[in-house]
Design a protein around this motif. Sequence first.
Motif, PDB file in Angstrom:
ATOM      1  N   ALA A 199     -25.349 -26.405  11.939  1.00  0.00           N
ATOM      2  CA  ALA A 199     -25.614 -26.239  10.501  1.00  0.00           C
ATOM      3  C   ALA A 199     -27.103 -26.337  10.209  1.00  0.00           C
ATOM      4  CB  ALA A 199     -24.871 -27.313   9.713  1.00  0.00           C
ATOM      5  N   PHE A 200     -27.535 -25.600   9.189  1.00  0.00           N
ATOM      6  CA  PHE A 200     -28.877 -25.777   8.642  1.00  0.00           C
ATOM      7  C   PHE A 200     -28.785 -26.951   7.662  1.00  0.00           C
ATOM      8  CE2 PHE A 200     -28.514 -21.143   9.415  1.00  0.00           C
ATOM      9  CZ  PHE A 200     -29.598 -20.957  10.264  1.00  0.00           C
ATOM     10  N   VAL A 201     -29.785 -27.827   7.689  1.00  0.00           N
ATOM     11  CA  VAL A 201     -29.748 -29.006   6.822  1.00  0.00           C
ATOM     12  C   VAL A 201     -31.129 -29.194   6.191  1.00  0.00           C
ATOM     13  CG1 VAL A 201     -29.275 -31.488   6.715  1.00  0.00           C
ATOM     14  CG2 VAL A 201     -28.082 -30.093   8.409  1.00  0.00           C
ATOM     15  N   ASP A 202     -31.148 -29.435   4.857  1.00  0.00           N
ATOM     16  CA  ASP A 202     -32.448 -29.601   4.185  1.00  0.00           C
ATOM     17  C   ASP A 202     -32.651 -31.022   3.669  1.00  0.00           C
ATOM     18  OD1 ASP A 202     -30.769 -29.817   2.024  1.00  0.00           O
ATOM     19  OD2 ASP A 202     -31.681 -28.201   0.863  1.00  0.00           O
ATOM     20  N   GLY A 203     -31.950 -31.967   4.250  1.00  0.00           N
ATOM     21  CA  GLY A 203     -32.046 -33.356   3.787  1.00  0.00           C
ATOM     22  C   GLY A 203     -30.832 -33.718   2.957  1.00  0.00           C
ATOM     23  N   LYS A 204     -30.248 -32.710   2.307  1.00  0.00           N
ATOM     24  CA  LYS A 204     -29.120 -32.952   1.406  1.00  0.00           C
ATOM     25  C   LYS A 204     -28.003 -31.939   1.655  1.00  0.00           C
ATOM     26  CE  LYS A 204     -28.316 -33.758  -3.432  1.00  0.00           C
ATOM     27  NZ  LYS A 204     -28.669 -33.288  -4.744  1.00  0.00           N
ATOM     28  N   GLY A 271     -33.480 -29.864   9.334  1.00  0.00           N
ATOM     29  CA  GLY A 271     -33.521 -29.088  10.578  1.00  0.00           C
ATOM     30  C   GLY A 271     -32.153 -28.518  10.880  1.00  0.00           C
ATOM     31  N   ILE A 272     -31.849 -28.489  12.172  1.00  0.00           N
ATOM     32  CA  ILE A 272     -30.555 -27.980  12.622  1.00  0.00           C
ATOM     33  C   ILE A 272     -29.738 -29.172  13.098  1.00  0.00           C
ATOM     34  CG2 ILE A 272     -29.396 -26.385  14.220  1.00  0.00           C
ATOM     35  CD1 ILE A 272     -31.520 -25.054  12.275  1.00  0.00           C
ATOM     36  N   LEU A 273     -28.495 -29.258  12.658  1.00  0.00           N
ATOM     37  CA  LEU A 273     -27.602 -30.299  13.179  1.00  0.00           C
ATOM     38  C   LEU A 273     -26.501 -29.604  13.971  1.00  0.00           C
ATOM     39  CD1 LEU A 273     -26.915 -33.335  13.291  1.00  0.00           C
ATOM     40  CD2 LEU A 273     -25.508 -33.013  11.251  1.00  0.00           C
ATOM     41  N   TYR A 274     -26.339 -30.070  15.202  1.00  0.00           N
ATOM     42  CA  TYR A 274     -25.347 -29.475  16.118  1.00  0.00           C
ATOM     43  C   TYR A 274     -24.230 -30.504  16.286  1.00  0.00           C
ATOM     44  CZ  TYR A 274     -23.710 -28.265  20.947  1.00  0.00           C
ATOM     45  OH  TYR A 274     -22.994 -27.962  22.072  1.00  0.00           O
ATOM     46  N   GLY A 275     -23.049 -30.178  15.841  1.00  0.00           N
ATOM     47  CA  GLY A 275     -21.911 -31.085  16.016  1.00  0.00           C
ATOM     48  C   GLY A 275     -21.016 -30.589  17.135  1.00  0.00           C
ATOM     49  N   GLN A 276     -20.844 -31.432  18.142  1.00  0.00           N
ATOM     50  CA  GLN A 276     -19.881 -31.076  19.192  1.00  0.00           C
ATOM     51  C   GLN A 276     -18.612 -31.868  18.911  1.00  0.00           C
ATOM     52  OE1 GLN A 276     -21.003 -32.041  23.186  1.00  0.00           O
ATOM     53  NE2 GLN A 276     -19.125 -31.179  23.988  1.00  0.00           N
ATOM     54  N   PHE A 277     -17.527 -31.158  18.702  1.00  0.00           N
ATOM     55  CA  PHE A 277     -16.268 -31.776  18.304  1.00  0.00           C
ATOM     56  C   PHE A 277     -15.203 -31.567  19.371  1.00  0.00           C
ATOM     57  CE2 PHE A 277     -18.473 -30.818  14.372  1.00  0.00           C
ATOM     58  CZ  PHE A 277     -18.272 -31.961  13.617  1.00  0.00           C
ATOM     59  N   MET A 278     -14.238 -32.480  19.368  1.00  0.00           N
ATOM     60  CA  MET A 278     -13.023 -32.269  20.157  1.00  0.00           C
ATOM     61  C   MET A 278     -11.905 -32.052  19.136  1.00  0.00           C
ATOM     62  SD  MET A 278     -11.900 -32.302  23.321  1.00  0.00           S
ATOM     63  CE  MET A 278     -12.625 -33.484  24.436  1.00  0.00           C
ATOM     64  N   LEU A 279     -11.218 -30.929  19.251  1.00  0.00           N
ATOM     65  CA  LEU A 279     -10.068 -30.714  18.372  1.00  0.00           C
ATOM     66  C   LEU A 279      -8.876 -31.423  18.996  1.00  0.00           C
ATOM     67  CD1 LEU A 279      -8.962 -29.496  15.818  1.00  0.00           C
ATOM     68  CD2 LEU A 279      -8.504 -27.391  17.068  1.00  0.00           C
ATOM     69  N   CYS A 280      -8.447 -32.508  18.359  1.00  0.00           N
ATOM     70  CA  CYS A 280      -7.341 -33.326  18.880  1.00  0.00           C
ATOM     71  C   CYS A 280      -6.096 -33.041  18.033  1.00  0.00           C
ATOM     72  CB  CYS A 280      -7.694 -34.802  18.793  1.00  0.00           C
ATOM     73  SG  CYS A 280      -9.191 -35.207  19.716  1.00  0.00           S
ATOM     74  N   ARG A 281      -4.989 -33.693  18.395  1.00  0.00           N
ATOM     75  CA  ARG A 281      -3.747 -33.448  17.663  1.00  0.00           C
ATOM     76  C   ARG A 281      -3.900 -33.770  16.175  1.00  0.00           C
ATOM     77  NH1 ARG A 281       1.047 -36.773  19.764  1.00  0.00           N
ATOM     78  NH2 ARG A 281       0.090 -36.087  21.680  1.00  0.00           N
TER      79      ARG A 281
END
Length: 439
Positions: A199-204, A271-281
Amino acid sequence: MKILVVGTGAREHAICRAIGEDAELHSIMSRKNPGISRISKFKILSEKDVEAVKNYALENKIDVAVIGPEAPLEMGIVDALQEEGIGCVGPTKEAARIETDKSFMRNLFEEHKIPGSLVYRVFDDAQDAGKFIDDFGKEVVIKPVGLTGGKGVKIMGEHLEDAHEAKNYVKEIIDNKIGGHPRVVIEERLLGEEFTVQAFVDGKHVVPMPAAQDHPSAYEGDKGPITGGMGSYSNKDGLLPFLNRKDYDKSVKIMEKTVKAIKNEVGPYRGILYGQFMLCRDGPRLVEYNARFGDPEAMNVLPLLNSSFVEVSQNIVDGKLKKVDFESKATVCKYVVPRGYPETAASNQVIEVDEAKINDAGAIVYYAAVDQNDDKIYTSSSRALGLVGIGETIEEAEEICEKATSYVEGDVYHRSDVGTADLIGKRMRHMEQIRQGNI
Ligand code: GLY
């Protein structure tokens, strides 16, 4: 407008290409990337030399700097540039702790009651950690708290045979300060399918990009050692074949709450926030954050950007981020890497890249850890180049990308299964089994 991109790899090549001719483009890289050097004014120096980067930015009257990798963020490059009035796409040293300090990240989730977390403990003492592993009684994931270039995480049942090996690895981290600190995070092992939301993030404001899925294992069929990422794919609808809109939206909510929590704790995240997720049940859970674009995932999203990257960057700096537009297309990225990578990579070997044929096939080449010398391209010990196919479907994008790999010659290999219907089908069946509670 003058924009400076800091970083040497394919991710930074993708950023530079996205900027294109919308600004006067400058770059700082630690060796001559053949793609970046062709389209920017550049200087070869260490990205971690904060003082030298700052001086370059001042001398060249840079308006905005985009920081590609995490190491300069950890060294406070954004703080140094901002002090001189230079806008940055990248978080301050404190805000970057969301990536550089895994205990900070987990504690933030706990203290701010952010959903999508997991059972974890932080240890400085190997004996206490060992007792936790025994008492927990289930498989765990062992992570150094600091940066390890994506190669410090070990999973019980995959890289660690049993609790005995897990405890030995904890001791190794603490004794040798792997990741820079004598500290370790132990987490429950999640069962599911991993995916990435950037995601692009501008502080808010948090403006998410299409989801992608990386392939960290070196060899086909998800076998072999963990690498920086062998390839990734994304789909036309911004989701993934195993990821629905509801779970994507939940992931974005987790990122929004995180950005709010970071602001409360250490100041705004830009900046850029990179979220690595695990899709669980029970939905998405956060595996880790990066304070930058993913590599290879940057190459799935940036070629689809319809909005101007320069405008988006300025809006991040000004805290005025608006909607960002992406083309509705599928992408497949495959990394071509030196034979033997990641353990015994054939470095310093010449590779021949027929860019004209790659482009004719409809693909894009992004240069990574190669060096250009006397018009020849040499491999190093890391990934050489990323090839990206774009199409109406993942299948079409994969075909384009796979064809492009045949135009790279040398002592290299790639994973031909990334983005194929077979492998994606396997991922979907795995997720279905999890949803139904069969595993
Ligand atoms: N795709 C993994 C990373 O960017 O760290």
